[in-house]
Design an enzyme around this catalytic site. Structure first.
Site, PDB file in Angstrom:
ATOM      1  N   SER A  18       0.972  -0.968   0.160  1.00  0.00           N
ATOM      2  CA  SER A  18      -0.271   0.121  -0.011  1.00  0.00           C
ATOM      3  C   SER A  18       0.874   1.240  -0.109  1.00  0.00           C
ATOM      4  O   SER A  18       1.980   1.450   0.879  1.00  0.00           O
ATOM      5  CB  SER A  18      -0.931   0.098   1.249  1.00  0.00           C
ATOM      6  OG  SER A  18      -1.816   1.040   1.360  1.00  0.00           O
ATOM      7  N   SER A  48      -4.730  -2.078   0.213  1.00  0.00           N
ATOM      8  CA  SER A  48      -6.021  -1.980   0.665  1.00  0.00           C
ATOM      9  C   SER A  48      -7.046  -3.000  -0.015  1.00  0.00           C
ATOM     10  O   SER A  48      -8.082  -3.272   0.443  1.00  0.00           O
ATOM     11  CB  SER A  48      -6.553  -0.727   0.753  1.00  0.00           C
ATOM     12  OG  SER A  48      -6.693  -0.131  -0.531  1.00  0.00           O
ATOM     13  N   GLU A  49      -6.649  -3.294  -1.336  1.00  0.00           N
ATOM     14  CA  GLU A  49      -7.669  -4.126  -2.054  1.00  0.00           C
ATOM     15  C   GLU A  49      -7.098  -5.536  -2.024  1.00  0.00           C
ATOM     16  O   GLU A  49      -7.649  -6.311  -2.872  1.00  0.00           O
ATOM     17  CB  GLU A  49      -7.505  -3.662  -3.503  1.00  0.00           C
ATOM     18  CG  GLU A  49      -8.064  -2.117  -3.725  1.00  0.00           C
ATOM     19  CD  GLU A  49      -9.375  -2.060  -3.591  1.00  0.00           C
ATOM     20  OE1 GLU A  49     -10.113  -2.792  -3.276  1.00  0.00           O
ATOM     21  OE2 GLU A  49      -9.948  -0.721  -3.977  1.00  0.00           O
ATOM     22  N   HIS A  70      -6.591   1.553 -12.655  1.00  0.00           N
ATOM     23  CA  HIS A  70      -7.552   2.493 -12.747  1.00  0.00           C
ATOM     24  C   HIS A  70      -7.303   3.233 -14.279  1.00  0.00           C
ATOM     25  O   HIS A  70      -7.260   4.399 -14.511  1.00  0.00           O
ATOM     26  CB  HIS A  70      -7.136   3.663 -12.003  1.00  0.00           C
ATOM     27  CG  HIS A  70      -7.414   3.167 -10.542  1.00  0.00           C
ATOM     28  ND1 HIS A  70      -7.198   4.018  -9.409  1.00  0.00           N
ATOM     29  CD2 HIS A  70      -7.900   2.028  -9.802  1.00  0.00           C
ATOM     30  CE1 HIS A  70      -7.660   3.413  -8.186  1.00  0.00           C
ATOM     31  NE2 HIS A  70      -8.115   2.245  -8.586  1.00  0.00           N
ATOM     32  N   HIS A 132     -14.980   3.066 -10.399  1.00  0.00           N
ATOM     33  CA  HIS A 132     -13.522   2.698  -9.585  1.00  0.00           C
ATOM     34  C   HIS A 132     -12.364   2.465 -10.550  1.00  0.00           C
ATOM     35  O   HIS A 132     -11.690   3.143 -10.783  1.00  0.00           O
ATOM     36  CB  HIS A 132     -13.969   1.572  -8.735  1.00  0.00           C
ATOM     37  CG  HIS A 132     -12.719   1.048  -7.700  1.00  0.00           C
ATOM     38  ND1 HIS A 132     -12.762   0.474  -6.461  1.00  0.00           N
ATOM     39  CD2 HIS A 132     -11.464   1.239  -8.023  1.00  0.00           C
ATOM     40  CE1 HIS A 132     -11.873   0.218  -5.818  1.00  0.00           C
ATOM     41  NE2 HIS A 132     -10.707   0.388  -6.789  1.00  0.00           N
TER      42      HIS A 132
END
Length: 191
Positions: A18, A48-49, A70, A132
């Protein structure tokens, strides 16, 4: 985004940390976790994913790589509604294997996001997450990456066609299946 690879023999997952920029990462920054997300090795907190990655390794024995990005053009489709990204390019059909569904919105990093995205991907290899980004999965990191690139190229092509006021013609579903199988069976041969 973030990337992970599962070693099925050990049951361990190498996953990106992260908040450590890609350009500044070294091999020592990659985290190793078990299928429950417990850190086995690493100096950083995992992305965090992490739940978004681990769900595929626990529920789909054919998957050993997950890529979450993204990517700009694919992400455009994440805000347009529920219509999937259509298959319009033969090369993309080879890399993706079908229209790319839009997973319902869920908060980033949540177990809910992992579940709704997993459900959207189904037996496929990609989904766009509402508001997202993109997730692609594969039996190898190379195939997961190829799928990511194919989704982004398709999104760009569809956006350009629609900007001209034209709805692109989609490939027939049976042809998409044939193209995907051709791609998966293709093996380079010496002349």
């Amino acid at each position: 985004g973030n990337i992970s690879i599962l070693n099925r023999e050990s049951g361990f997952v190498a996953i990106t940390p992260s908040a450590v920029p890609y350009a500044e990462r070294s091999i020592e920054d990659i985290c190793v976790v078990d299928l429950d997300g417990t850190i086995i090795e690493g100096n950083w907190k995992t992305t965090s994913e992490t739940p978004l990655h681990l769900i595929y390794y626990r529920k789909r024995p054919d998957i050993t790589a997950v890529i979450h990005t993204h990517a700009l053009k694919a992400t455009v489709f994440s805000i347009l509604g529920n219509d999937p990204l259509p298959m319009v390019l033969n090369e993309a059909a080879m890399g993706i294997g079908g229209a790319v569904p839009i997973a319902p919105y869920a908060r980033p990093g949540s177990n809910e996001l992992a579940e709704v995205t997993f459900d959207a991907v189904g037996n496929g290899y990609a989904a766009i997450m509402a508001h997202h980004g993109l997730i692609t999965v594969g039996p190898t990191i190379e195939l997961a990456f190829t799928t990511s690139a194919a989704v982004e190229a398709t999104a760009a092509t569809v956006i350009m066609a629609r900007s001209m006021g034209i709805e692109p013609k989609t490939l027939d579903n049976e042809e998409v299946i044939v193209l995907r199988n051709m791609y998966l069976k293709h093996k380079p041969q010496k002349a």
